[in-house]
Design an enzyme around this catalytic site. Structure first.
Site, PDB file in Angstrom:
ATOM      1  N   GLY A 105       0.007  13.906  -4.994  1.00  0.00           N
ATOM      2  CA  GLY A 105      -1.418  13.849  -5.180  1.00  0.00           C
ATOM      3  C   GLY A 105      -1.780  12.554  -5.934  1.00  0.00           C
ATOM      4  N   ARG A 133       3.500 -29.447  -5.063  1.00  0.00           N
ATOM      5  CA  ARG A 133       3.596 -30.389  -6.429  1.00  0.00           C
ATOM      6  C   ARG A 133       2.344 -30.973  -6.509  1.00  0.00           C
ATOM      7  NH1 ARG A 133       9.132 -32.872  -4.344  1.00  0.00           N
ATOM      8  NH2 ARG A 133       7.828 -32.963  -2.556  1.00  0.00           N
ATOM      9  N   GLN A 141       2.342  -6.092  -2.897  1.00  0.00           N
ATOM     10  CA  GLN A 141       2.593  -6.207  -1.628  1.00  0.00           C
ATOM     11  C   GLN A 141       3.651  -5.213  -1.244  1.00  0.00           C
ATOM     12  OE1 GLN A 141       1.806  -9.647  -2.943  1.00  0.00           O
ATOM     13  NE2 GLN A 141      -0.274  -8.897  -2.546  1.00  0.00           N
ATOM     14  N   GLY A 156     -11.225  -3.431   1.983  1.00  0.00           N
ATOM     15  CA  GLY A 156     -11.867  -2.444   2.746  1.00  0.00           C
ATOM     16  C   GLY A 156     -11.371  -2.324   4.341  1.00  0.00           C
ATOM     17  N   ARG A 191      -6.480   0.561   7.634  1.00  0.00           N
ATOM     18  CA  ARG A 191      -5.084   0.058   7.735  1.00  0.00           C
ATOM     19  C   ARG A 191      -4.373   0.676   9.110  1.00  0.00           C
ATOM     20  NH1 ARG A 191      -4.086   2.331   1.786  1.00  0.00           N
ATOM     21  NH2 ARG A 191      -4.713   0.442   0.868  1.00  0.00           N
ATOM     22  N   GLY A 196      -4.149  -4.579  -4.312  1.00  0.00           N
ATOM     23  CA  GLY A 196      -5.206  -3.431  -4.692  1.00  0.00           C
ATOM     24  C   GLY A 196      -4.285  -2.344  -5.395  1.00  0.00           C
ATOM     25  N   HIS A 197      -3.978  -2.085  -6.625  1.00  0.00           N
ATOM     26  CA  HIS A 197      -3.473  -1.142  -7.129  1.00  0.00           C
ATOM     27  C   HIS A 197      -4.252   0.027  -7.418  1.00  0.00           C
ATOM     28  CE1 HIS A 197       0.282  -4.083  -7.425  1.00  0.00           C
ATOM     29  NE2 HIS A 197       0.221  -3.820  -6.244  1.00  0.00           N
ATOM     30  N   LYS A 253       2.110   2.036  -5.371  1.00  0.00           N
ATOM     31  CA  LYS A 253       2.687   1.505  -6.428  1.00  0.00           C
ATOM     32  C   LYS A 253       1.884   1.435  -7.505  1.00  0.00           C
ATOM     33  CE  LYS A 253       3.089  -2.551  -4.406  1.00  0.00           C
ATOM     34  NZ  LYS A 253       2.856  -2.245  -3.173  1.00  0.00           N
ATOM     35  N   ASP A 305       0.849  -1.224   0.034  1.00  0.00           N
ATOM     36  CA  ASP A 305      -0.033  -0.157   0.015  1.00  0.00           C
ATOM     37  C   ASP A 305       0.780   1.292  -0.074  1.00  0.00           C
ATOM     38  OD1 ASP A 305      -2.300  -1.770   0.163  1.00  0.00           O
ATOM     39  OD2 ASP A 305      -2.083  -1.951   2.220  1.00  0.00           O
ATOM     40  N   SER A 325       5.550  11.864  -5.117  1.00  0.00           N
ATOM     41  CA  SER A 325       4.118  11.854  -5.580  1.00  0.00           C
ATOM     42  C   SER A 325       3.341  12.791  -4.710  1.00  0.00           C
ATOM     43  CB  SER A 325       3.597  10.410  -5.457  1.00  0.00           C
ATOM     44  OG  SER A 325       2.097  10.487  -5.608  1.00  0.00           O
ATOM     45  N   ALA A 331      -7.422  -1.576  -0.279  1.00  0.00           N
ATOM     46  CA  ALA A 331      -8.226  -1.425  -1.532  1.00  0.00           C
ATOM     47  C   ALA A 331      -8.702  -2.596  -1.976  1.00  0.00           C
ATOM     48  CB  ALA A 331      -7.182  -0.987  -2.578  1.00  0.00           C
ATOM     49  N   THR A 332      -8.248  -3.622  -1.349  1.00  0.00           N
ATOM     50  CA  THR A 332      -8.738  -5.209  -1.710  1.00  0.00           C
ATOM     51  C   THR A 332     -10.064  -5.348  -0.488  1.00  0.00           C
ATOM     52  OG1 THR A 332      -7.021  -5.774  -2.909  1.00  0.00           O
ATOM     53  CG2 THR A 332      -8.288  -7.543  -1.767  1.00  0.00           C
TER      54      THR A 332
HETATM   55  P1  IMP Z   1      -2.475 -12.954   1.848  1.00  0.00           P
HETATM   56  O1  IMP Z   1      -1.461 -12.389   0.806  1.00  0.00           O
HETATM   57  O2  IMP Z   1      -4.106 -12.824   1.613  1.00  0.00           O
HETATM   58  O3  IMP Z   1      -2.113 -14.359   2.283  1.00  0.00           O
HETATM   59  O4  IMP Z   1      -2.131 -12.050   3.419  1.00  0.00           O
HETATM   60  C1  IMP Z   1      -1.128 -12.240   3.962  1.00  0.00           C
HETATM   61  C2  IMP Z   1      -0.807 -10.653   4.785  1.00  0.00           C
HETATM   62  O5  IMP Z   1      -0.418  -9.851   3.567  1.00  0.00           O
HETATM   63  C3  IMP Z   1      -2.091 -10.041   5.473  1.00  0.00           C
HETATM   64  O6  IMP Z   1      -1.414  -9.419   6.516  1.00  0.00           O
HETATM   65  C4  IMP Z   1      -2.446  -9.257   4.176  1.00  0.00           C
HETATM   66  O7  IMP Z   1      -3.195  -8.095   5.040  1.00  0.00           O
HETATM   67  C5  IMP Z   1      -1.039  -8.667   3.667  1.00  0.00           C
HETATM   68  N1  IMP Z   1      -1.467  -8.281   2.446  1.00  0.00           N
HETATM   69  C6  IMP Z   1      -1.969  -9.059   1.094  1.00  0.00           C
HETATM   70  N2  IMP Z   1      -1.713  -8.484  -0.001  1.00  0.00           N
HETATM   71  C7  IMP Z   1      -1.531  -7.076   0.497  1.00  0.00           C
HETATM   72  C8  IMP Z   1      -1.636  -5.780  -0.282  1.00  0.00           C
HETATM   73  O8  IMP Z   1      -1.904  -5.842  -1.393  1.00  0.00           O
HETATM   74  N3  IMP Z   1      -1.217  -4.683   0.431  1.00  0.00           N
HETATM   75  C9  IMP Z   1      -1.201  -4.671   1.885  1.00  0.00           C
HETATM   76  N4  IMP Z   1      -1.104  -5.899   2.480  1.00  0.00           N
HETATM   77  C10 IMP Z   1      -1.303  -7.037   1.897  1.00  0.00           C
END
Ligand code: IMP
Length: 443
Positions: free
Chosen positions: A414, A143, A223, A301, A304, A40-41, A16, A13, A412, A298-299
């Site tokens: 804004g 596997r 991530q 809701g 944070r 969530g981009h 990116k 977050d 950045s 963003a994914t």
């Molecule tokens: P998972 O990726 O769903 O297995 O979640 C593992 C950890 O990564 C959790 O703490 C999620 O909140 C965090 N996480 C996964 N994707 C994102 C992202 O795009 N942004 C921020 N945290 C993320």
């Protein structure tokens, strides 16, 4: 021009999506190498918010080849839904997107079992997105995974779905869950296969052809470094490698094609889910960061967790990824603050740590040591030239750069593409900024 990796240096977050979208005009292809639709981009296009999950953030520029590598895990339904939604925003042809034949698939049993496992952990839960990401990677490493290419071979797909569903139903029974019907699953996935077939390709080969033609490629991380399965706050991590090494294994290219790694740093820190977060704020300042920064997942809701910038962690991220240039996002969120803190060391058992400790149990117990600078109290929002930035902000930036050992090449200010400031000298030879500026002017 160079082939560049853009990755997040914190817990995701960092912003990116906007950066990748903005820089895309300088590249012929944008390639995702890990993660899935847990990402969530967020990208703003002429005031319209577009959230991308698994499709690379270069997709808003017609003519850009968007590659999804073997290191990504794909939920076909999420992919197809995202594709449909995108078609109402930009033209997306079959030539615009390629999904690797060897990318592993997420099936409904992955999400079901993950939700049960998370619930069973109670207070110790990872706080995952429950999108089935971790269990899909488990099957890959175990596997027994099913790959995107299998969608194009119905007989093989059927055999694999029946075999895996039988095994998963045994585990589901232990959790007291309803069994899944393999026939229904097969019918569903065969349908996805028919719809996804035009996009399923040999991504490594496509990438090699692109590189051989001299077209620069942008490698897009999802991530962040501190969520890396190997280098993050294990077990509170995602199940892939957002670090730069993931580019090679997740796309099928050698390390020699990567010319530079740019790290994205947010001017403060956020984290979603559980796990250590030394600079987390539980007071009004933390709430103000969340409010001003609109810090909601963003994914999912989810709100944070928010805190001050952690230079110890960011320096570690720069070290393990070979980052010498960073991109700072969201300093405008700090515009109103009377003073701003930067964590430059940790205290642990009476001693001072300047290096990030890799043991999660240690990180859980450290106390941040802060350096404080006065707030600049003037908007950096929308400033377009470095020289026009408030002096107080420049002091803050200098301190961050000193402590993390990397220079800020872009800032950045804004959400829109045009709200971005470049230090041309720090990007010369890496990114064709004339192309980027043309893209911004044409938006
Ligand atoms: P998972 O990726 O769903 O297995 O979640 C593992 C950890 O990564 C959790 O703490 C999620 O909140 C965090 N996480 C996964 N994707 C994102 C992202 O795009 N942004 C921020 N945290 C993320």
């Amino acid at each position: 021009m160079a082939n560049i990796v853009i990755l997040g240096t914190q817990w995701g977050d960092e912003g990116k999506g906007k950066i990748v979208d903005l820089l895309t005009p300088a590249f012929g292809a944008v390639a995702r190498y890990q993660g899935g639709h847990n990402a969530g981009h967020t990208v703003y296009l002429n005031g319209r918010k577009v959230v991308l999950h698994v499709i690379p953030s270069g997709i808003l520029h017609p003519g850009t080849l968007c590659l999804i590598g073997n290191g990504v895990v794909i939920d076909p339904r999420a992919f197809l839904d995202e594709l449909e939604a995108l078609k109402s925003v930009v033209p997306v042809g079959e030539d615009s997107i390629a999904v690797s034949r060897t990318a592993h698939l997420i099936l409904p049993y992955h999400g079901l079992l993950e939700r049960a496992a998370e619930a069973a952990l109670g207070e110790k839960k990872i706080g995952t997105t429950c999108r089935g990401i971790g269990p899909a990677y488990e099957d890959k490493i175990g596997r027994r995974g099913i790959r995107a290419g299998d969608l194009c071979d119905p007989a093989l797909l059927r055999e694999k779905i029946f075999r895996n569903t039988a095994a998963k139903n045994e585990i589901a029974a232990l959790w007291g869950l309803e069994p899944l019907d393999p026939e229904k699953l097969f019918a569903q996935y065969a349908d996805y296969g028919a719809r996804m077939a035009p996009y399923i390709k040999d991504v490594s080969r496509l990438l090699h052809e692109t590189l051989r033609a001299g077209t620069p490629v942008l490698f897009e991380g999802a991530q962040g470094v501190l969520l890396d399965i190997d280098h993050g706050t294990y077990p509170y991590v995602t199940s892939s490698n957002p670090t730069a090494g993931g580019v090679c294994t997740g796309l099928g290219v050698g390390p020699t094609v990567i010319d530079a790694v740019l790290g994205v740093i947010k001017a403060y820190t956020t984290r979603v889910g559980s796990g250590p977060f030394p600079t987390e704020l539980f007071d009004e300042t933390g709430k103000l960061l969340a409010r001003r920064g609109d810090e909601f997942g963003a994914t999912t809701g989810r709100p944070r967790r928010c805190g001050w910038f952690d230079a110890v962690a960011a320096a570690y991220a720069c070290r393990i990824n070979g980052i010498s240039r960073v991109i700072m996002t969201k300093p405008d969120v700090l515009d109103e603050f009377p003073e701003i803190k930067i964590c430059t060391a940790y205290r642990y058992k009476g001693s001072s740590l300047r290096d990030y400790p890799v043991e999660t149990e240690v990180l859980e117990k450290v106390v941040p040591v802060y350096e404080t600078v006065p707030g600049w109290k003037t908007p950096v929002r929308g400033v377009r030239e470095f020289r026009d930035l408030p002096a107080g902000f420049k002091d803050f930036l200098k301190l961050v750069e000193d402590r993390i050992g990397a220079e800020a090449a872009m800032i950045s200010t804004g959400v829109e593409r045009r709200e971005t400031l470049f230090r041309d000298d720090l990007l010369a030879g890496w990114i064709d900024l004339a192309a980027v500026r043309k893209g911004i002017a044409g938006a």
